[in-house]
Design an enzyme around this catalytic site. Structure first.
Site, mmCIF file in Angstrom:
data_model
loop_
_atom_site.group_PDB
_atom_site.id
_atom_site.type_symbol
_atom_site.label_atom_id
_atom_site.label_comp_id
_atom_site.label_asym_id
_atom_site.label_seq_id
_atom_site.Cartn_x
_atom_site.Cartn_y
_atom_site.Cartn_z
ATOM 1 N N TRP A 12 6.878 -0.353 54.160
ATOM 2 C CA TRP A 12 7.461 0.130 52.899
ATOM 3 C C TRP A 12 8.966 0.366 52.990
ATOM 4 C CZ3 TRP A 12 4.175 3.962 49.520
ATOM 5 C CH2 TRP A 12 3.050 3.262 49.038
ATOM 6 N N HIS A 96 12.516 -3.662 64.219
ATOM 7 C CA HIS A 96 12.666 -4.441 62.985
ATOM 8 C C HIS A 96 14.133 -4.882 62.880
ATOM 9 C CE1 HIS A 96 12.987 -5.440 58.756
ATOM 10 N NE2 HIS A 96 11.672 -5.589 58.766
ATOM 11 N N GLU A 98 16.120 -4.809 60.566
ATOM 12 C CA GLU A 98 16.974 -3.852 59.861
ATOM 13 C C GLU A 98 17.388 -2.701 60.782
ATOM 14 O OE1 GLU A 98 14.436 -3.405 56.441
ATOM 15 O OE2 GLU A 98 14.887 -5.480 55.887
ATOM 16 N N GLU A 166 9.677 -12.401 62.583
ATOM 17 C CA GLU A 166 10.287 -12.287 61.260
ATOM 18 C C GLU A 166 11.691 -12.899 61.286
ATOM 19 O OE1 GLU A 166 8.478 -8.765 58.908
ATOM 20 O OE2 GLU A 166 10.073 -7.994 60.165
ATOM 21 N N GLY A 172 13.036 -10.691 52.649
ATOM 22 C CA GLY A 172 13.491 -10.304 51.313
ATOM 23 C C GLY A 172 14.226 -11.399 50.558
ATOM 24 N N SER A 211 9.154 -12.512 53.457
ATOM 25 C CA SER A 211 8.827 -13.073 52.136
ATOM 26 C C SER A 211 7.381 -13.527 51.988
ATOM 27 C CB SER A 211 9.787 -14.222 51.785
ATOM 28 O OG SER A 211 11.099 -13.733 51.637
ATOM 29 N N GLY A 232 6.846 -6.774 53.465
ATOM 30 C CA GLY A 232 7.730 -5.748 52.915
ATOM 31 C C GLY A 232 7.495 -5.571 51.429
ATOM 32 N N GLY A 233 8.308 -6.244 50.619
ATOM 33 C CA GLY A 233 8.287 -6.050 49.166
ATOM 34 C C GLY A 233 6.901 -6.143 48.542
HETATM 35 P P1 PGA Z 1 9.725 -8.872 52.996
HETATM 36 O O1 PGA Z 1 10.000 -7.951 54.273
HETATM 37 O O2 PGA Z 1 8.240 -9.150 52.973
HETATM 38 O O3 PGA Z 1 10.178 -8.054 51.830
HETATM 39 O O4 PGA Z 1 10.509 -10.138 53.193
HETATM 40 C C1 PGA Z 1 9.304 -8.149 55.476
HETATM 41 C C2 PGA Z 1 9.808 -7.205 56.520
HETATM 42 O O5 PGA Z 1 11.006 -6.953 56.563
HETATM 43 O O6 PGA Z 1 9.012 -6.693 57.326
#
Ligand code: PGA
Length: 252
Positions: A12, A96, A98, A166, A172, A211, A232-233
């Site tokens: 999330w 991750h 990020e 990933e 995203g 994605s 994610g999203g």
């Molecule tokens: P996303 O993110 O599905 O929004 O691309 C995946 C993630 O960062 O784990």
């Protein structure tokens, strides 16, 4: 050697106020009423973990998105793996992109964090992925193999290790690699895991993330050596996420 049940995990990120707990209750109901063929995990923001775990949901496990490299001490604002385990988390996402990019976490830090997660009894979901520049330079396999090798801690065992591939450029963005590209990377990761853990290494789940949505999930989840998704999203709404989980009704 067969891998354990596939895992569909929702990340999330920094989304979700108190009311968002209702989505997890709804998701738990949807999964409970179905004959889900995969395990289901949600990693909400740390602020929601305690209240969700108190609900004792039967069909959705709860994990965290990060932990500190140390287990205790003067680290303002940080959360330790032991605290997360104490709350009831079963998994912790580690490294991750990020975190790697936004917080300067290199493989050494990721390795230490994964070690903490595993030491305190949670499963580390160790994330790896190449940048768009590395992808365009044809360096994907080199980068991924190196990240996997150096991010898995020495105390890791098969049962508490999951890898999530990933690509940074897929997160995203609505872009996903070709199925052939995903298979190539996952097969390389699988080889590294067998080198590291022996034949038992083939039991480690390798998730694809970036994605993933209801339209592309079937093709991605049917790919050789893909054993689940990190989403994610499309994990924020119970109905969307359940559509991805349901793909496993049609995947062996
Ligand atoms: P996303 O993110 O599905 O929004 O691309 C995946 C993630 O960062 O784990």
């Amino acid at each position: 050697m067969t891998r354990p049940k596939a895992l569909v995990a929702g990340n999330w990120k920094m989304n979700g106020l108190k009311g968002a707990v209702d989505e997890i209750i709804k998701l738990n109901d949807l999964v409970g009423r179905s004959d889900a063929k995969c395990d289901v995990l949600i990693c909400p923001p740390v602020t929601l973990i305690g209240s969700i775990i108190q609900l004792n949901l039967k069909h959705v496990s709860i994990g965290a998105q990060d932990c500190h490299v140390k287990s205790i001490g003067a680290h303002t604002g940080d959360v330790s793996a032991e605290m997360l385990k104490d709350l009831g988390c079963t998994h912790i996402i580690i490294g991750h992109s990020e975190r790697r990019v936004g917080h300067g976490e290199n493989n050494v830090i990721v390795n230490k964090k994964a070690s903490q997660a595993q030491k305190f009894g949670t499963t580390a979901i160790i994330c790896v992925g190449e940048t768009i520049d590395e992808y365009e330079a044809g360096k994907t396999l080199e980068v991924i193999v190196s990240q996997v090798k150096s991010s898995i801690p020495s105390n890791a065992i098969v049962e508490n290790t999951i890898i999530a591939y990933e690509p940074l450029w897929a997160i995203g963005s609505g872009k996903v690699p070709t199925v052939g590209g995903v298979e190539e990377v996952h097969t390389s990761i699988s080889k590294v895991l067998v080198e590291r853990f022996g034949s038992e290494g083939a039991k480690i789940n390798i998730l694809y993330g970036g994605s993933v949505n209801a339209s592309n999930a079937h093709a991605l989840m049917s790919t050789v050596n893909v054993n689940g998704a990190l989403v994610g999203g499309a994990s924020l709404k119970a109905d969307d996420f359940f559509n991805i989980i349901s793909v496993y009704d049609q995947v062996d």
